[in-house]
Scaffold this motif. Structure first.
Motif, PDB file in Angstrom:
ATOM      1  N   THR A  14     -50.113 -28.384  15.063  1.00  0.00           N
ATOM      2  CA  THR A  14     -48.702 -28.274  15.538  1.00  0.00           C
ATOM      3  C   THR A  14     -48.350 -29.561  16.147  1.00  0.00           C
ATOM      4  OG1 THR A  14     -49.324 -27.724  17.975  1.00  0.00           O
ATOM      5  CG2 THR A  14     -49.328 -25.894  16.369  1.00  0.00           C
ATOM      6  N   GLU A  15     -46.972 -29.788  15.946  1.00  0.00           N
ATOM      7  CA  GLU A  15     -46.063 -30.677  16.495  1.00  0.00           C
ATOM      8  C   GLU A  15     -45.657 -30.489  17.825  1.00  0.00           C
ATOM      9  OE1 GLU A  15     -43.347 -32.046  13.822  1.00  0.00           O
ATOM     10  OE2 GLU A  15     -44.594 -32.483  12.158  1.00  0.00           O
ATOM     11  N   ASP A  16     -45.690 -31.179  18.659  1.00  0.00           N
ATOM     12  CA  ASP A  16     -45.257 -31.386  20.199  1.00  0.00           C
ATOM     13  C   ASP A  16     -45.699 -30.029  20.771  1.00  0.00           C
ATOM     14  OD1 ASP A  16     -43.694 -33.981  19.584  1.00  0.00           O
ATOM     15  OD2 ASP A  16     -41.981 -32.830  18.736  1.00  0.00           O
ATOM     16  N   SER A  17     -46.894 -29.683  20.765  1.00  0.00           N
ATOM     17  CA  SER A  17     -47.474 -28.573  21.539  1.00  0.00           C
ATOM     18  C   SER A  17     -48.817 -29.015  21.916  1.00  0.00           C
ATOM     19  CB  SER A  17     -47.424 -27.257  20.766  1.00  0.00           C
ATOM     20  OG  SER A  17     -47.670 -26.366  21.346  1.00  0.00           O
ATOM     21  N   CYS A  18     -49.213 -28.013  22.764  1.00  0.00           N
ATOM     22  CA  CYS A  18     -50.745 -28.455  23.297  1.00  0.00           C
ATOM     23  C   CYS A  18     -51.117 -27.050  23.837  1.00  0.00           C
ATOM     24  CB  CYS A  18     -50.617 -29.264  24.390  1.00  0.00           C
ATOM     25  SG  CYS A  18     -49.702 -29.041  25.669  1.00  0.00           S
ATOM     26  N   PRO A  19     -52.559 -27.095  24.005  1.00  0.00           N
ATOM     27  CA  PRO A  19     -53.106 -25.605  24.504  1.00  0.00           C
ATOM     28  C   PRO A  19     -52.677 -25.697  26.124  1.00  0.00           C
ATOM     29  CG  PRO A  19     -54.733 -26.919  23.408  1.00  0.00           C
ATOM     30  CD  PRO A  19     -53.733 -27.807  23.417  1.00  0.00           C
ATOM     31  N   PRO A  20     -53.017 -24.506  26.499  1.00  0.00           N
ATOM     32  CA  PRO A  20     -52.621 -24.442  28.203  1.00  0.00           C
ATOM     33  C   PRO A  20     -53.768 -25.300  28.821  1.00  0.00           C
ATOM     34  CG  PRO A  20     -53.053 -22.332  27.322  1.00  0.00           C
ATOM     35  CD  PRO A  20     -53.436 -23.267  26.183  1.00  0.00           C
ATOM     36  N   LEU A  21     -53.440 -25.685  30.073  1.00  0.00           N
ATOM     37  CA  LEU A  21     -54.522 -26.581  30.874  1.00  0.00           C
ATOM     38  C   LEU A  21     -55.373 -25.558  31.569  1.00  0.00           C
ATOM     39  CD1 LEU A  21     -52.044 -28.957  32.773  1.00  0.00           C
ATOM     40  CD2 LEU A  21     -53.520 -29.369  31.176  1.00  0.00           C
ATOM     41  N   CYS A  22     -54.867 -24.508  31.789  1.00  0.00           N
ATOM     42  CA  CYS A  22     -55.841 -23.220  32.236  1.00  0.00           C
ATOM     43  C   CYS A  22     -55.146 -21.939  31.854  1.00  0.00           C
ATOM     44  CB  CYS A  22     -56.147 -23.456  33.716  1.00  0.00           C
ATOM     45  SG  CYS A  22     -54.729 -23.368  34.738  1.00  0.00           S
ATOM     46  N   LEU A  23     -55.995 -20.669  32.216  1.00  0.00           N
ATOM     47  CA  LEU A  23     -55.298 -19.514  32.046  1.00  0.00           C
ATOM     48  C   LEU A  23     -55.786 -18.749  33.190  1.00  0.00           C
ATOM     49  CD1 LEU A  23     -56.653 -18.790  28.376  1.00  0.00           C
ATOM     50  CD2 LEU A  23     -54.180 -18.861  28.952  1.00  0.00           C
ATOM     51  N   TRP A  24     -54.606 -18.085  33.755  1.00  0.00           N
ATOM     52  CA  TRP A  24     -54.873 -17.009  34.709  1.00  0.00           C
ATOM     53  C   TRP A  24     -55.197 -15.605  34.315  1.00  0.00           C
ATOM     54  CZ3 TRP A  24     -51.968 -21.516  35.667  1.00  0.00           C
ATOM     55  CH2 TRP A  24     -52.145 -21.803  36.839  1.00  0.00           C
ATOM     56  N   GLY A  25     -55.730 -14.712  35.092  1.00  0.00           N
ATOM     57  CA  GLY A  25     -56.196 -13.489  34.241  1.00  0.00           C
ATOM     58  C   GLY A  25     -56.574 -12.356  35.219  1.00  0.00           C
ATOM     59  N   VAL A  26     -56.334 -11.131  34.688  1.00  0.00           N
ATOM     60  CA  VAL A  26     -56.598 -10.137  35.439  1.00  0.00           C
ATOM     61  C   VAL A  26     -57.520  -9.241  34.434  1.00  0.00           C
ATOM     62  CG1 VAL A  26     -54.728  -9.909  37.458  1.00  0.00           C
ATOM     63  CG2 VAL A  26     -54.524  -8.784  35.072  1.00  0.00           C
ATOM     64  N   GLY A  27     -58.489  -8.490  34.830  1.00  0.00           N
ATOM     65  CA  GLY A  27     -59.056  -7.728  33.807  1.00  0.00           C
ATOM     66  C   GLY A  27     -60.463  -8.290  33.603  1.00  0.00           C
ATOM     67  N   ASP A  28     -61.226  -8.000  32.587  1.00  0.00           N
ATOM     68  CA  ASP A  28     -62.686  -8.710  32.190  1.00  0.00           C
ATOM     69  C   ASP A  28     -62.332  -9.726  31.446  1.00  0.00           C
ATOM     70  OD1 ASP A  28     -65.182  -9.062  31.719  1.00  0.00           O
ATOM     71  OD2 ASP A  28     -65.463  -7.216  30.393  1.00  0.00           O
ATOM     72  N   PRO A  29     -62.700 -10.995  32.151  1.00  0.00           N
ATOM     73  CA  PRO A  29     -62.642 -12.486  31.553  1.00  0.00           C
ATOM     74  C   PRO A  29     -63.598 -12.484  30.061  1.00  0.00           C
ATOM     75  CG  PRO A  29     -63.836 -12.589  33.416  1.00  0.00           C
ATOM     76  CD  PRO A  29     -63.308 -11.311  33.608  1.00  0.00           C
ATOM     77  N   GLN A  30     -64.893 -11.484  30.393  1.00  0.00           N
ATOM     78  CA  GLN A  30     -65.412 -11.787  29.159  1.00  0.00           C
ATOM     79  C   GLN A  30     -65.014 -11.437  27.921  1.00  0.00           C
ATOM     80  OE1 GLN A  30     -68.895 -12.616  29.763  1.00  0.00           O
ATOM     81  NE2 GLN A  30     -68.806 -12.673  32.150  1.00  0.00           N
ATOM     82  N   VAL A  31     -63.977 -10.667  27.883  1.00  0.00           N
ATOM     83  CA  VAL A  31     -63.422 -10.294  26.502  1.00  0.00           C
ATOM     84  C   VAL A  31     -62.709 -11.158  25.738  1.00  0.00           C
ATOM     85  CG1 VAL A  31     -61.128  -9.678  27.562  1.00  0.00           C
ATOM     86  CG2 VAL A  31     -62.096  -8.191  25.859  1.00  0.00           C
ATOM     87  N   LEU A  32     -62.382 -12.314  26.386  1.00  0.00           N
ATOM     88  CA  LEU A  32     -61.524 -13.291  25.964  1.00  0.00           C
ATOM     89  C   LEU A  32     -62.591 -13.904  24.724  1.00  0.00           C
ATOM     90  CD1 LEU A  32     -60.141 -15.410  28.880  1.00  0.00           C
ATOM     91  CD2 LEU A  32     -59.053 -13.336  27.606  1.00  0.00           C
TER      92      LEU A  32
END
Length: 415
Positions: free
Chosen positions: A139-157
């Motif tokens: 992609t142009e002029d974009s990037c992944p998040p620096l981090c992710l906040w979450g609720v629920g089960d992180p294992q599902v990611l």
């Protein structure tokens, strides 16, 4: 609750500094010699100077780091343009950090996790969705998040290598809702993770479809909802029952923004890039020509994702977006809401996420093994010595979010 690593906390603070997706800050967090921890320490030092003098201290090291990365990407990069952009960005970042200057590190961690009710992960976590790296590559002029906040089960990611993104406009009719619901149910029945945006209309139907698979099998794929704002603003409120069901059923709700971030309109387009990147295949159940679903399709095309659109009545505006994508060859026609794997060429069945009992047993075994040979950092250790290479090749120092009183010594190592 998974442990909060020092690098995840640093990336959360960097996100608080940027207040939005920021390509320059993302590249600096990757390339700065002392890693994200050192970068945050550098910006906090500049923030204190800025608060007292109103001017920025010298920042040639940051400029050289960013320029080298951008010139590696494009030889036509203008050093003058990079310096001007970075100067403006630094004023923005350090100004945002001044509000946290007098907060203790324990208070910061509590604030960023909403009193430890949210988990935070970054790219160094084994739970980080690897697909997000394509936001750098394609992609142009974009990037992944620096981090992710979450609720629920992180294992599902990371429970599925080939997630389905299933979306539709907010204004979908009964046909669009049914397509989203049935496609998501079929995907979940075959163990796939279903990604959507939690909005009214097509998104909500997709989440409900994935949840409906629970009535048919004990091991369905789960669903993840990606918010445009922070987790203190999960919405819309009409979907509160849905959001509760998502987390209760082993799914997750995630955001790239700090918990207090209001979901302004432009943030929905930022969120759409995450749905596109996370999904190996995007299915659009119904969309008007100008809609968030069409924006997500644009992001998906940039990242070479498989795109399927459900055709519809040419005499109604509800279907104009999907019909146009098919007509222009930007999407494959979706011939059915069942047997999606045979249509898309994905593996027919994925291993569903492990049960809570099995996960608890595995965690207990892992903790027993870890206790035998875990290296404990001495109190005088200085995390400034953790270079970017070390941080990526070894596990980040962690502390337990559930025990804030025990975090002081670990947090002090951050700065």
């Amino acid at each position: 609750m998974i442990p909060l690593t020092s690098t995840a906390l640093a990336h959360a603070m960097l996100t608080a500094a940027a207040r939005s997706s920021d390509v320059a800050l993302s590249y600096l967090s990757l390339d700065y010699e002392e890693g994200p921890l050192g970068l945050l320490e550098r910006l906090r030092f500049m923030s204190k100077q800025y608060a007292h003098t109103g001017t920025l201290p010298r920042w040639n090291d940051l400029y050289d780091c960013l320029l080298q990365r951008l010139q590696h990407i494009s030889e036509d990069t203008s050093p003058h343009a990079v310096r001007k952009h970075l100067n403006n960005s630094l004023h923005h970042w350090v100004s945002n950090l001044t509000r946290y200057e007098d907060m203790s590190l324990t208070a910061l961690s509590s604030m960023l996790t909403n009193n430890y009710s949210y988990w935070i992960i970054d790219r160094m976590s084994p739970l980080w969705p690897a697909q997000l790296r394509d936001l750098y590559l394609n992609t142009e002029d974009s990037c992944p998040p620096l981090c992710l906040w979450g609720v629920g089960d992180p294992q599902v990611l990371t429970s599925c290598d080939e997630p389905y993104g299933i979306i539709g406009s907010r204004s979908v009719n009964s046909y669009g809702r049914q397509v989203a619901f049935e496609c998501a149910k079929d995907a979940a029945l075959h163990g796939h993770l279903v990604i959507s945006g939690g909005a009214l209309g097509g998104d909500a139907a997709a989440h409900w479809g994935a949840l409906a698979a629970l009535d048919i099998t004990d091991t369905p794929g789960k669903t993840v909802s990606i918010m445009a704002g922070g987790l203190k603003h999960i919405g819309p409120a009409q979907n509160n029952t849905l959001f509760q069901r998502i987390t209760d059923s082993g799914g997750a709700i995630i955001s790239e923004m700090t918990p207090d971030t209001i979901p302004d309109s432009y943030r929905f387009h930022d969120r759409n890039r995450l749905i596109a990147a996370y999904s190996s295949t995007l299915i659009i159940s119904q969309a008007q020509l100008k809609s968030g679903a069409m924006n997500t399709a644009k992001w998906s095309a940039q990242m070479n994702r498989l795109i399927y659109a459900a055709p519809g009545n040419i005499n109604t505006p509800y279907n104009a977006g999907c019909n146009n994508l098919i007509h222009e060859g930007k999407a494959n026609i979706l011939p059915s809401c069942t047997n999606l794997d045979s249509i898309t060429g994905h593996h027919e069945v994925h291993d569903a996420p492990m049960s809570q009992a099995q996960e608890s047993q595995d965690n207990k075994k892992g903790n027993e093994e870890m206790s035998e040979d875990t290296e404990v950092l001495p109190a005088e250790s200085n995390l400034k010595l953790y270079s970017k290479k070390n941080a990526e090749e070894s596990a980040s120092p962690t502390f337990s979010p559930s025990s804030p009183s025990s975090t002081d010594s670990a947090l002090e190592l951050l700065f």
